[in-house]
Design a protein around this motif. Structure first.
Motif, mmCIF file in Angstrom:
data_model
loop_
_atom_site.group_PDB
_atom_site.id
_atom_site.type_symbol
_atom_site.label_atom_id
_atom_site.label_comp_id
_atom_site.label_asym_id
_atom_site.label_seq_id
_atom_site.Cartn_x
_atom_site.Cartn_y
_atom_site.Cartn_z
ATOM 1 N N PRO A 400 0.810 -1.218 0.000
ATOM 2 C CA PRO A 400 0.000 0.000 0.000
ATOM 3 C C PRO A 400 0.844 1.269 0.000
ATOM 4 N N PHE A 401 2.083 1.205 -0.482
ATOM 5 C CA PHE A 401 2.989 2.344 -0.390
ATOM 6 C C PHE A 401 2.480 3.541 -1.197
ATOM 7 N N SER A 402 3.074 4.719 -0.906
ATOM 8 C CA SER A 402 2.638 5.967 -1.540
ATOM 9 C C SER A 402 2.864 5.954 -3.044
ATOM 10 N N LYS A 407 0.257 6.517 -8.245
ATOM 11 C CA LYS A 407 -0.010 5.990 -9.582
ATOM 12 C C LYS A 407 -1.497 5.729 -9.785
ATOM 13 N N VAL A 408 -2.191 5.310 -8.752
ATOM 14 C CA VAL A 408 -3.634 5.091 -8.866
ATOM 15 C C VAL A 408 -4.334 6.391 -9.248
ATOM 16 N N ALA A 496 5.711 7.448 6.018
ATOM 17 C CA ALA A 496 4.725 8.349 6.615
ATOM 18 C C ALA A 496 3.826 8.982 5.558
ATOM 19 N N ILE A 497 4.361 9.184 4.351
ATOM 20 C CA ILE A 497 3.516 9.703 3.273
ATOM 21 C C ILE A 497 2.371 8.739 2.990
ATOM 22 N N THR A 498 2.660 7.453 3.088
ATOM 23 C CA THR A 498 1.611 6.447 2.905
ATOM 24 C C THR A 498 0.569 6.556 4.011
ATOM 25 N N VAL A 499 1.036 6.665 5.250
ATOM 26 C CA VAL A 499 0.120 6.737 6.392
ATOM 27 C C VAL A 499 -0.724 8.011 6.328
#
Length: 532
Positions: A400-402, A407-408, A496-499
């Motif tokens: 689930p990375f940023s 890209k999604v 943290a960007i992902t979170v």
């Protein structure tokens, strides 16, 4: 009774010039204190902490109050210099300060900021002031409200980059520096020509004023100016076919220098493309050309990456490839695409810088970044293995990375556009992600997973205190904590960007809305929103 308006907090416009002024003051002080390394480090760290706090304030202020505007010297717009921090500029300044600060701490831990690798006793007092001039140039570009001072920011970058690129004075670095300067000067010459022609056609170089006056020009004149500006910016952003200079220039520099170059310098060109395309040229005249350039940049860049044996060169080619994703979002031009492009710029700055810092750790520990000379690092250096694996998977866009989230959004923007070329870009984006995964997996399998090659081999005995010598003699060098901590911190920030992807996307969505509307930027410069 006190009016309600009097109780509202004022917009913190006083913060706007600080990301430019503080590094320049720090550069002057550290230059005067050349040779006094402890003082240079203290001043540099203090300046960076101050700029980081100012950047956080700018992001908060721009998001809450709208674009923050400062008229330098009290000269009214458009006669004087105007600095503008909207959501896009403030976010870019914040991310730039974070990665540059991490690089500074890494270089201090490595000792590269104070010692020449060829001679342990030769001081390099120029590193600190040059790095701060580089940061000032980056922030000048992001905050400038007119084309000429964006050019000034570019030239500050060029000067500082050449000094950093040639640190150590080796023949390879000087050659790479000369090539880099030649390409940068060509880009600057094209940009300066575009500025001169723009002023001749409109009588101004102020961005807010140009937004109104360019619309009144004949189509042929407007397209000519757009082509010249795009050409200059695309060279700086390493967009194909103007990207061949990058893999030959960046890998020759010391690891921290390569990291800040890879993370920031191409993104300055991307920022300029986003700003001018949305504010000055909202028509879709050249969007088809940009889409093709984005597709070719993705594919050619990643094909170059999978053919490399050196980690730095491989990462340099992936850097070129992923510029295509950002250009894709800009060329699509809808709100989802622009928001995804901004999000992806933030993500890529963090992740790419972290990967190049990890390559510095690999070089320190293994003595080389050549895949043919490395092996067994997962066993001997599990921390480096983790620090490489996380941003590598992030770069490849593994959920689930940023990288996946960015890209999604770009793919959603392409689907919303609905053209056959947009769908071709979607297919190219997916293919590029798969090839990126293959490229970083090859690094993992050869540098970390397989057995280390036999040391020595009957060659001439090298010096044990050199990285290459340690490798050949089978000596494992401990990595200074001052190098691992900044790298670890940057990897954590990438996660943290992902979170925090939700709140970050809310900011990038609002930024994209403002970019498409144009009016928030223009009305912040001219009180009534009417461009004279």
């Amino acid at each position: 009774m006190t009016p309600v308006l009097d109780t509202l907090p004022a917009a913190p416009t006083w913060l706007v010039p600080l990301p430019v002024l503080l590094p320049l003051v720090g550069a002057g002080l550290t230059l005067v204190l050349g040779g006094r390394d402890q003082w240079q480090r203290f001043i540099s760290i203090t300046v960076f902490v101050g700029v980081l706090m100012a950047a956080c304030g700018l992001v908060y202020g721009a998001d809450r109050f709208g674009p923050l505007v400062v008229e330098a010297g009290g000269w009214p717009v458009p006669m004087g210099i105007v600095l503008i921090a909207d959501r896009l500029a403030a976010l870019m300044v914040l991310v730039s300060v974070i990665v540059t600060f991490s690089v500074l701490l890494f270089s201090i831990g490595q000792g590269r900021s104070s010692e020449d690798e060829r001679d342990a006793g030769s001081p390099l007092p120029i590193f600190h002031p040059t790095l701060m001039v580089l940061l000032a140039g980056v922030c000048t570009t992001f905050l400038s409200g007119d084309l000429f001072h964006i050019f000034v920011g570019f030239e500050m970058l060029l000067t500082a980059s050449f000094v950093l690129l040639t640190l150590g004075g080796t023949a390879e670095r000087v050659r790479a520096g000369v090539n880099y300067v030649f390409v940068s000067m060509l880009s600057s010459l094209i940009f300066l020509t575009a500025i001169a022609l723009t002023y001749a056609a409109t009588g101004t170089v102020n961005l807010a004023q140009l937004a109104g006056r360019l619309d009144a020009l004949p189509d042929s004149t407007r397209v000519t100016l757009q082509v010249l500006l795009l050409l200059g910016f695309c060279i700086k952003a390493a967009v194909f076919p103007m990207s061949g200079w990058l893999p030959d220039s960046y890998p020759t520099a010391p690891a921290p220098v390569t990291a800040v170059f890879a993370g920031l310098l191409t993104k300055v060109g991307v920022y300029a493309i986003i700003r001018t395309q949305t504010l000055l040229f909202p028509q879709d005249t050249l969007n088809t050309v940009l889409l093709w350039a984005a597709l070719l940049t993705m594919i050619v860049g990643i094909l170059g990456a999978i053919a490399q044996d050196d980690i730095k060169r491989l990462l340099s080619f992936t850097l070129v490839s992923h510029i295509g994703y950002m250009l894709f979002g800009v060329a699509i031009g809808n709100e989802i695409g622009l928001s995804g492009a901004i999000f992806y710029v933030v993500h890529h700055i963090m992740v790419q810088t972290a990967l190049f810092l990890v390559s510095g750790l690999i070089e320190w520990r293994g003595g080389s970044t050549s895949l043919s000379e490395l092996g067994g690092l997962a066993r001997t250096s599990p921390l480096i293995a983790v620090l490489f694996f996380i941003p590598a998977m992030n770069l490849a866009g593994i959920p689930p990375f940023s990288g996946f989230l960015g890209k999604v959004a770009l793919l959603q923007g392409g689907v919303q556009s609905g053209t056959w070329l947009a769908y071709l870009l979607i297919a190219g984006s997916v293919l590029t992600s798969l090839l990126t995964l293959y490229a970083v997996s090859r690094v993992w399998s050869q540098a970390f997973w397989r057995r280390a090659p036999e040391p020595g081999g009957g060659q001439e005995r090298p010096a044990i205190d050199s990285p290459t010598g340690a490798l050949r003699l089978g000596v494992v060098r401990a990595i200074p904590r001052g190098m691992t901590l900044p790298t670890t911190g940057l990897v954590i920030l990438g996660v943290a960007i992902t979170v925090a992807a939700g709140p970050l996307y809310e900011i990038t969505d609002r930024a994209a809305t403002d970019l498409r509307a144009r009016s928030p930027y223009i009305t912040s410069v001219f009180d009534q929103g009417v461009v004279p």
